[in-house]
Design a protein around this motif. Structure first.
Motif, PDB file in Angstrom:
ATOM      1  N   LEU A  42     116.590 154.867 101.549  1.00 14.41           N
ATOM      2  CA  LEU A  42     116.516 154.737 102.991  1.00 14.41           C
ATOM      3  C   LEU A  42     117.897 154.770 103.631  1.00 14.41           C
ATOM      4  O   LEU A  42     118.019 154.878 104.838  1.00 14.41           O
ATOM      5  CB  LEU A  42     115.803 153.430 103.366  1.00 14.41           C
ATOM      6  N   SER A  50     118.792 144.056 101.677  1.00 14.75           N
ATOM      7  CA  SER A  50     117.733 145.057 101.492  1.00 14.75           C
ATOM      8  C   SER A  50     117.369 145.285 100.042  1.00 14.75           C
ATOM      9  O   SER A  50     116.369 145.913  99.736  1.00 14.75           O
ATOM     10  CB  SER A  50     118.161 146.385 102.119  1.00 14.75           C
ATOM     11  N   SER A  51     118.206 144.817  99.118  1.00 16.21           N
ATOM     12  CA  SER A  51     117.901 144.979  97.696  1.00 16.21           C
ATOM     13  C   SER A  51     118.147 143.667  96.974  1.00 16.21           C
ATOM     14  O   SER A  51     118.889 142.806  97.450  1.00 16.21           O
ATOM     15  CB  SER A  51     118.752 146.094  97.074  1.00 16.21           C
ATOM     16  N   ASP A  91     109.477 160.487  96.605  1.00 13.83           N
ATOM     17  CA  ASP A  91     109.321 159.111  97.085  1.00 13.83           C
ATOM     18  C   ASP A  91     107.876 158.683  97.013  1.00 13.83           C
ATOM     19  O   ASP A  91     107.553 157.555  96.614  1.00 13.83           O
ATOM     20  CB  ASP A  91     109.824 158.998  98.526  1.00 13.83           C
ATOM     21  N   CYS A 142     103.197 152.070 102.212  1.00 12.99           N
ATOM     22  CA  CYS A 142     104.567 152.569 102.231  1.00 12.99           C
ATOM     23  C   CYS A 142     104.598 153.787 103.160  1.00 12.99           C
ATOM     24  O   CYS A 142     104.224 154.893 102.763  1.00 12.99           O
ATOM     25  CB  CYS A 142     105.044 152.959 100.837  1.00 12.99           C
ATOM     26  N   ASN A 176     111.448 147.536  95.484  1.00 10.92           N
ATOM     27  CA  ASN A 176     112.114 148.681  96.121  1.00 10.92           C
ATOM     28  C   ASN A 176     113.584 148.369  96.294  1.00 10.92           C
ATOM     29  O   ASN A 176     113.942 147.307  96.805  1.00 10.92           O
ATOM     30  CB  ASN A 176     111.501 148.963  97.497  1.00 10.92           C
ATOM     31  N   GLY A 214     115.639 150.215  98.168  1.00  7.79           N
ATOM     32  CA  GLY A 214     116.046 150.579  99.520  1.00  7.79           C
ATOM     33  C   GLY A 214     117.117 151.641  99.563  1.00  7.79           C
ATOM     34  O   GLY A 214     117.557 152.043 100.634  1.00  7.79           O
ATOM     35  N   ASN A 245     108.491 147.780 103.680  1.00 10.36           N
ATOM     36  CA  ASN A 245     109.853 148.175 104.000  1.00 10.36           C
ATOM     37  C   ASN A 245     110.656 148.271 102.708  1.00 10.36           C
ATOM     38  O   ASN A 245     110.098 148.177 101.614  1.00 10.36           O
ATOM     39  CB  ASN A 245     110.497 147.201 104.996  1.00 10.36           C
ATOM     40  N   GLN A 246     111.974 148.426 102.839  1.00 11.47           N
ATOM     41  CA  GLN A 246     112.782 148.671 101.646  1.00 11.47           C
ATOM     42  C   GLN A 246     112.896 147.462 100.730  1.00 11.47           C
ATOM     43  O   GLN A 246     113.350 147.588  99.586  1.00 11.47           O
ATOM     44  CB  GLN A 246     114.188 149.148 102.040  1.00 11.47           C
ATOM     45  N   THR A 247     112.532 146.277 101.194  1.00 14.11           N
ATOM     46  CA  THR A 247     112.621 145.083 100.342  1.00 14.11           C
ATOM     47  C   THR A 247     111.268 144.625  99.813  1.00 14.11           C
ATOM     48  O   THR A 247     111.191 143.612  99.116  1.00 14.11           O
ATOM     49  CB  THR A 247     113.257 143.922 101.122  1.00 14.11           C
TER      50      THR A 247
END
Length: 462
Positions: A233, A171-172, A247, A256, A228, A230, A266-268
């Motif tokens: 989240l 996710s990151s 945010d 977003c 992002n 993430g 999304n978070q990525t």
């Protein structure tokens, strides 16, 4: 008869800050050490006959000087005739002839020498090659990018591939060197120059052309990207209204939190920041709508949001579609200020030529865009990135469009026969330095008297 220059009243202990370098290497340079000096001429068949022919006064910027004609007849400076007692500004590279013609007179090149302050500015930093290597490929950086907040540096192609794989797995995005979470990545033009200088100094560090081509094919980072992490989240507590507002402030992207056109961030998701309005948009590498200007590689959001059907609002910044669109859809009604190297005299002549033909500026541009598409124009001097691939269908920002128009107007002008030019322009001689002439920018008389829409026939820009 030949005249040779020498200094009157110079003190040998003073520091030399400039020289007059004669065109004939048989004669010595005239060294200038005083802030104000008089140059005398010596006629070679008469060792006793000397006369003053110019005075050179150093200007406060220490990079230029003012020359005054001390002869009874004219001298020539950068192609302009300077009458007795008249002055003009000379800069490093200016050509000076001590008479009205070259027969019997030497021509000189005015060279400003680096002083202590200049030397300090030009001081080169010694750097170990090991400190300029990408930790992914272990070679000297190529098209270097820098990640934040850890500020480690990598090849564009190497990090682009790392970024792609990271998005697929987690996710990151973590820094390949220190494993810190990457929040931002952008091209580093300063370190790009450092890497190029290192390769010039040691050719053994260079990669093969095939390796460079492969690396370039992987590179996807054209402008600054916001990633992002993430983290927000995965928090263990519920978001408060204050958290939600924070945010939204940090990710002012309409996608977003809301789905538009079948896509939702999304978070990525990697984000681009628009160069026109500062708003954010998701990077869509497989999307048909362009997000980067091919002329400058900068990101613009107008075309993307227009395709998504999203209108501007108070909560989300986005620029007008007019800021970034195909070249053929741009319109122009006035002469760009950058046309003909900002030479207003040449711009007026071009405007008169267009009017004489009974056409508009837009008509002329449309004609020369067609020539560009048909590859009838030499693109060597096109002032845009990716010049070989640009056509009338290429989307560009307004700034790059005006640069392209200036480029096309140059070719329009050089295509016009001399006898079709206005009377005040048809009898002018070409400037030796052509479009590269620096004198045209500070000497209005020279800009008016000489044609500068031509190729240089002297100097380093030939």
């Amino acid at each position: 008869m030949t005249e040779v220059g020498e200094i009157s009243g110079a003190k040998p202990c003073e520091e030399i800050w400039a020289k007059l370098v004669p065109s004939d290497s048989r004669y010595l340079d005239v060294e200038i050490s005083s802030d104000e000096i008089v140059v005398c001429s010596e006629i070679l068949f008469s060792s006793i006959h000397k006369c003053k022919w110019c005075k050179i006064t150093r200007n406060s910027d220490h990079s230029s000087a003012t020359i005054q004609n001390k002869r009874s007849n004219a001298i020539v400076v950068d192609g302009s005739v300077i009458q007795a007692e008249d002055t003009t500004v000379i800069r490093c590279g200016s050509e000076i002839v001590s008479g009205i013609d070259k027969e019997g007179y030497l021509s000189y090149r005015f060279n400003v020498l680096p002083g202590p302050e200049t030397c300090q500015k030009q001081l080169k930093i010694s750097m170990d090659a090991e400190h300029a290597k990408c930790c992914i490929c272990l070679n000297i950086w190529h098209d270097v990018v820098t990640v934040a907040p850890c500020f480690h540096n990598f090849c564009n192609g190497c990090f682009s591939e790392w970024l792609k794989r990271s998005q697929e797995k987690r996710s990151s995005v973590l820094c390949p060197q220190c494993r810190a979470v990457v929040q931002f990545v952008g091209r580093n033009h300063f370190l790009l120059n450092v890497a190029e200088e290192m390769l010039k100094a040691d050719s053994s560090l260079k990669r093969s052309n095939d390796e460079v081509a492969i690396l370039d094919s992987y590179a996807t980072i054209l402008s600054n990207l916001v990633l992002n992490s993430g983290k927000h989240l995965r928090g263990k507590r519920a978001h408060s209204q204050v958290d939600q507002e924070a945010d939204n402030a940090s990710n002012p992207c309409p996608q977003c939190g809301t789905e538009y056109g079948g896509f939702r961030c999304n978070q990525t998701t990697i984000h681009l920041q628009c160069q026109a309005c500062g708003g954010m948009m998701p990077l869509q590498t497989n999307y048909s709508v362009p997000q980067h200007c091919l002329g400058c590689d900068k990101a613009f959001c107008g075309a993307y949001w227009h395709a998504q059907g999203i209108a501007q609002s108070d909560s989300h910044r986005m620029c007008s579609r007019e800021t970034f669109k195909p070249i053929s859809e741009h319109t122009i009604s006035r002469m760009p200020t950058s046309a003909h190297e900002n030479n207003r005299h040449e711009q007026v002549i071009t405007e008169k030529c267009i009017a004489h033909l009974g056409r508009t500026l837009q008509d002329v541009i449309a004609e020369w865009l067609a020539k560009l598409d048909n590859r009838e124009i030499d693109r060597t001097r096109m002032p845009l990135n990716h010049g070989e691939t640009i056509t009338s269908a290429t989307p560009t920002c307004n700034y790059c469009y005006e640069k392209l128009i200036s480029f096309l107007l140059y070719w329009f002008r050089v295509s016009i026969p001399k006898y079709h030019l206005p009377p005040e322009a048809s009898n002018r001689e070409n400037c030796w330095y052509g479009y590269a002439c620096r004198t045209q920018h500070h000497n209005d008389e020279h800009a008016r008297k000489r044609n500068h829409v031509c190729r240089p026939t002297r100097g380093t820009n030939m």
